[in-house]
Write a protein that holds these residues in place. Structure first.
Motif, PDB file in Angstrom:
ATOM      1  N   LYS A 368      46.663  28.526  48.002  1.00 19.86           N
ATOM      2  CA  LYS A 368      46.308  29.819  47.541  1.00 19.86           C
ATOM      3  C   LYS A 368      45.185  29.857  46.548  1.00 19.86           C
ATOM      4  CE  LYS A 368      50.277  32.652  48.619  1.00 19.86           C
ATOM      5  NZ  LYS A 368      51.496  33.559  47.996  1.00 19.86           N
ATOM      6  N   ALA A 369      44.038  30.076  46.609  1.00 15.18           N
ATOM      7  CA  ALA A 369      43.226  29.947  45.613  1.00 15.18           C
ATOM      8  C   ALA A 369      43.484  30.761  44.229  1.00 15.18           C
ATOM      9  CB  ALA A 369      41.988  30.824  46.202  1.00 15.18           C
ATOM     10  N   ASP A 370      43.169  30.048  43.168  1.00 12.58           N
ATOM     11  CA  ASP A 370      43.511  30.652  41.860  1.00 12.58           C
ATOM     12  C   ASP A 370      42.229  31.371  41.337  1.00 12.58           C
ATOM     13  OD1 ASP A 370      44.844  31.134  39.500  1.00 12.58           O
ATOM     14  OD2 ASP A 370      44.433  29.306  38.757  1.00 12.58           O
ATOM     15  N   ASP A 371      42.177  32.662  41.989  1.00  9.46           N
ATOM     16  CA  ASP A 371      40.817  33.497  41.547  1.00  9.46           C
ATOM     17  C   ASP A 371      41.529  34.765  41.211  1.00  9.46           C
ATOM     18  OD1 ASP A 371      38.857  35.591  42.420  1.00  9.46           O
ATOM     19  OD2 ASP A 371      37.886  33.717  41.950  1.00  9.46           O
ATOM     20  N   ARG A 372      41.280  35.282  40.088  1.00  7.73           N
ATOM     21  CA  ARG A 372      41.782  36.520  39.503  1.00  7.73           C
ATOM     22  C   ARG A 372      41.282  37.646  40.392  1.00  7.73           C
ATOM     23  NH1 ARG A 372      45.993  37.815  37.794  1.00  7.73           N
ATOM     24  NH2 ARG A 372      45.921  36.153  36.255  1.00  7.73           N
ATOM     25  N   GLU A 373      40.186  37.902  40.699  1.00  2.00           N
ATOM     26  CA  GLU A 373      39.846  38.999  41.568  1.00  2.00           C
ATOM     27  C   GLU A 373      40.668  39.033  42.894  1.00  2.00           C
ATOM     28  OE1 GLU A 373      35.256  39.876  39.995  1.00  2.00           O
ATOM     29  OE2 GLU A 373      35.501  38.776  41.873  1.00  2.00           O
ATOM     30  N   GLN A 378      44.751  41.491  46.368  1.00  2.00           N
ATOM     31  CA  GLN A 378      45.873  41.317  47.258  1.00  2.00           C
ATOM     32  C   GLN A 378      47.263  42.240  46.689  1.00  2.00           C
ATOM     33  OE1 GLN A 378      46.397  36.921  47.141  1.00  2.00           O
ATOM     34  NE2 GLN A 378      44.902  36.645  48.918  1.00  2.00           N
ATOM     35  N   THR A 379      47.184  42.188  45.584  1.00  2.00           N
ATOM     36  CA  THR A 379      48.337  42.678  44.709  1.00  2.00           C
ATOM     37  C   THR A 379      48.105  44.515  45.021  1.00  2.00           C
ATOM     38  OG1 THR A 379      48.601  41.115  43.033  1.00  2.00           O
ATOM     39  CG2 THR A 379      49.551  43.269  42.426  1.00  2.00           C
ATOM     40  N   ARG A 415      29.317  43.198  45.996  1.00  2.00           N
ATOM     41  CA  ARG A 415      29.818  41.652  45.552  1.00  2.00           C
ATOM     42  C   ARG A 415      31.263  41.519  45.838  1.00  2.00           C
ATOM     43  NH1 ARG A 415      32.145  39.018  42.367  1.00  2.00           N
ATOM     44  NH2 ARG A 415      32.657  40.700  41.058  1.00  2.00           N
ATOM     45  N   TRP A 416      32.082  42.228  45.143  1.00  2.00           N
ATOM     46  CA  TRP A 416      33.318  42.411  45.030  1.00  2.00           C
ATOM     47  C   TRP A 416      34.046  42.350  46.314  1.00  2.00           C
ATOM     48  CZ3 TRP A 416      37.561  45.633  46.321  1.00  2.00           C
ATOM     49  CH2 TRP A 416      38.949  45.370  45.829  1.00  2.00           C
ATOM     50  N   ARG A 417      33.490  43.328  47.413  1.00  2.00           N
ATOM     51  CA  ARG A 417      34.151  43.599  48.629  1.00  2.00           C
ATOM     52  C   ARG A 417      33.757  42.328  49.523  1.00  2.00           C
ATOM     53  NH1 ARG A 417      30.831  47.261  50.316  1.00  2.00           N
ATOM     54  NH2 ARG A 417      29.589  45.993  51.336  1.00  2.00           N
ATOM     55  N   ASP A 418      32.672  41.775  49.538  1.00  2.00           N
ATOM     56  CA  ASP A 418      32.367  40.610  50.206  1.00  2.00           C
ATOM     57  C   ASP A 418      33.201  39.243  49.895  1.00  2.00           C
ATOM     58  OD1 ASP A 418      30.611  41.920  51.488  1.00  2.00           O
ATOM     59  OD2 ASP A 418      28.948  41.340  50.429  1.00  2.00           O
ATOM     60  N   LYS A 419      33.491  39.680  48.562  1.00  2.00           N
ATOM     61  CA  LYS A 419      34.376  38.113  48.263  1.00  2.00           C
ATOM     62  C   LYS A 419      35.769  38.399  48.336  1.00  2.00           C
ATOM     63  CE  LYS A 419      35.834  35.760  43.958  1.00  2.00           C
ATOM     64  NZ  LYS A 419      35.702  35.582  42.445  1.00  2.00           N
ATOM     65  N   TRP A 426      40.161  32.824  50.052  1.00  2.00           N
ATOM     66  CA  TRP A 426      41.696  32.865  49.780  1.00  2.00           C
ATOM     67  C   TRP A 426      42.185  31.561  49.467  1.00  2.00           C
ATOM     68  CZ3 TRP A 426      44.428  37.274  52.499  1.00  2.00           C
ATOM     69  CH2 TRP A 426      43.848  38.494  52.299  1.00  2.00           C
ATOM     70  N   PHE A 427      41.529  30.302  50.150  1.00  2.00           N
ATOM     71  CA  PHE A 427      42.052  29.038  50.195  1.00  2.00           C
ATOM     72  C   PHE A 427      41.325  28.037  48.967  1.00  2.00           C
ATOM     73  CE2 PHE A 427      43.257  30.954  54.077  1.00  2.00           C
ATOM     74  CZ  PHE A 427      44.584  30.732  54.231  1.00  2.00           C
TER      75      PHE A 427
END
Length: 588
Positions: A368-373, A378-379, A415-419, A426-427
């Motif tokens: 799992k990627a350690d990315d806050r966004e 996902q939460t 930008r946020w949606r594409d990411k 996610w990985f």
């Protein structure tokens, strides 16, 4: 004379000078006298024959200002600029002198005029001011003595003084009356002007319909100002009373405005929230108090339409449709996630068949990627799908706000949606080196730090080939002879040990990739020969500046090498040309 040598007419100029001006340059007069032909000295003695001698005695004859010919006129220009500056300075001095002389001339002219006027007087009595003043004083004293000695004259004198005093007082009263009349007329004009102004204001406000809103203040103002209005004597006092009343009302208005500012700010924030929730209303409304009537009209319309009765239906459709669509969206993302994991498993099954080091193989491990966004997305998505809407309005409103927030960000923040919707992000991946027999972990690579150059290259080959296979959607366990998986590399193995290059070629072959290697046909290319299906050999013609491509199959190349043996010409050709080798994982 010096003649410029790099000019096309230099030779002609030199010949003409020698033919027409063949003077001998003499250092002294003795050499000058002995010279039979043309001659000259630095002292400007010139001889044109035995009998014709000249001496140039002109001043500054050697000054560059007198020269016309020459290679460079910089010195001449410099002297001309100096001469021009000197002339300008002289001109300025002359002009100053002229101005001084003109001033002196004017002063002398005035003096001469005074002298001429004095000389024109022929009789001194006409200019004897003292004698005439003495005569006037004597006559004045005689007149006063006569008046003082005569009683009738004295009485008339006193009456005249009283009459003049009364006349002066009457003139003062007249002037005061005129001033008072003028002031009253001015005040009357001002009052009429203000009256017309205020009547026009009342008419305008009555026409626009705002006068009725102001009428409620007429009676309170009249009651509060009745006593003060009775004491007003003139227009000035009325203006002062008006200004005082205006200041009092302005002070009260300021206090009311300060009290209303928090309420106004709250109203504006409520307008902003409403427009944010209902963007379709932004075409007609703005978050400003000027649009308050529009908001109130919309509120009245909503009350007439009785929209609250549709709230239950809205919640039902929200629970059924929105949650369902979010569930489909979440399921699609999970499918992509599982597909990525499935592809990684397929790649790992292929990597397991290839020995990384003796007794080990490589395995890619998705984490799992350690990315806050991404975690926040996902939460938030899970929270929106935890449960349906309930009977509690506050809970439903909170869930609706969560869903609305998620949809708004997906719609507005590209930008946020594409990411966050790109499941590949996610990985994070790590490479684990496992034992073939026991499956125990020998090493785990999250980056290439702490490794030698060869080990870094080997790990890079593993990740590169796995990434290409993932991009081509390759399943190494299936026969894909009808698919073309073409990869071009430029001198990929030029700085890599043969054993690492051989490992990389095995990777390309294992994953069924068609590889074009661009590299010199030198000793480093020998490692690729077992995998090559065809050679494309480029030869450059230095004379014609053109290149030719020679195509050979691996069998033709081996036969040519065998026939040539150890020929130096063939070896030289291998050193001096570049080639392209096409290894095929599955030769056809």
């Amino acid at each position: 004379l010096r003649v410029r040598q790099d000019h096309e007419l230099s030779a002609w100029v030199q010949s003409e000078l020698a033919r027409r001006f063949d003077f001998r340059c003499c250092e002294d007069m003795e050499q000058f006298q002995r010279s039979p032909g043309l001659a000259l000295t630095r002292q400007r003695h010139v001889k044109y024959g035995r009998q014709h001698h000249e001496k140039d005695d002109r001043q500054s004859s050697f000054s560059s200002r007198n020269f016309v010919l020459g290679w460079d006129n910089a010195e001449r220009l410099h002297e001309l600029r100096e001469s021009l500056e000197s002339l300008r300075q002289q001109e300025s001095e002359v002009l100053d002198s002229i101005q001084t002389l003109e001033s002196d001339s004017k002063r002398v002219s005035v003096q001469m005029a005074a002298v001429e006027a004095a000389l024109s007087v022929s009789d001194f009595e006409s200019i004897d001011v003292g004698r005439h003043r003495h005569e006037i004083e004597q006559l004045e004293a005689e007149r006063k003595a006569i008046e003082d000695s005569n009683d009738a004259v004295r009485v008339l004198r006193e009456q005249l003084d009283k009459t003049l005093a009364a006349k002066s007082a009457a003139q003062g009263e007249r002037d005061s009356a005129i001033a008072l009349e003028s002031g009253l007329q001015r005040e009357n004009e001002q009052a009429n002007h203000l009256l017309q102004k205020y009547e026009s204001i009342l008419q305008a406000r009555e026409a626009e319909g705002s006068l009725n809103a102001h009428r409620v203040m007429f009676e309170p103002l009249e009651l509060s100002l009745a006593e003060k209005l009775a004491e007003v004597q003139d227009f000035v006092e009325f203006s002062e009373l008006q200004n005082e009343a205006t200041r009092d009302l302005q002070h009260k208005l300021t206090k009311l405005t300060r009290k209303s500012e928090p309420l106004q700010a709250e109203i504006v924030r409520a307008m902003q929230r409403f427009l944010s929730d209902s963007p379709e209303e932004k075409a007609d409304l703005r978050a400003d108090l000027l649009y308050l009537d529009g908001f109130l009209g919309l509120l009245e319309q909503l009350r007439r339409d009785d929209l609250p009765k549709y709230e239950q239906r809205f919640q039902q459709r929200l629970n059924e449709k929105v949650i369902q669509e979010l569930g489909v969206f979440h399921a699609a993302l999970q499918c992509e996630k599982q597909e990525i994991q499935s592809k990684i498993d397929t790649l790992n099954s292929c990597l397991q068949q290839l020995e990384y080091r003796e007794g080990t193989y490589m395995r890619l491990e998705p984490r799992k990627a350690d990315d806050r966004e991404i975690k926040d997305f996902q939460t938030l998505l899970r929270q929106c799908l935890d449960s349906g809407f309930e009977a509690d309005p506050e809970v439903n409103e909170a869930r609706y706000q969560q869903i609305e927030k998620l949809i708004h960000r997906l719609r507005e923040e590209e930008r946020w949606r594409d990411k966050v919707t790109d499941v590949r992000r996610w990985f994070d991946f790590a490479s684990r080196e496992l034992d073939v027999v026991t499956g125990e972990e020998h090493s785990c690579y999250e980056d290439s730090s702490g490794q030698s150059g060869g080990e870094k290259a080997k790990l890079a080959f593993t990740i590169l080939v796995a990434a290409i296979a993932y991009q081509f959607d390759i399943d190494p366990t299936m026969d894909d002879d009808d698919r073309f998986h073409f990869v071009v590399v430029d001198e990929m193995f030029s700085k890599v040990d043969d054993r690492f290059a051989d490992y990389a070629l095995q990777l390309f072959e294992k994953f069924g990739l068609q590889l074009l290697i661009v590299a010199p046909l030198d000793a480093k290319a020998r490692v690729t020969e077992p995998y090559v299906g065809r050679y494309l050999h480029t030869v450059k013609n230095e004379r014609t500046r053109t290149s030719e491509v020679i195509s050979l199959t691996a069998e033709d190349y081996e036969q040519a090498v065998g026939a040539a043996g150890a020929s130096s010409s063939w070896k030289g050709k291998r050193r001096d040309t570049e080639g392209a080798a096409v290894p095929s994982a599955k030769p056809r």
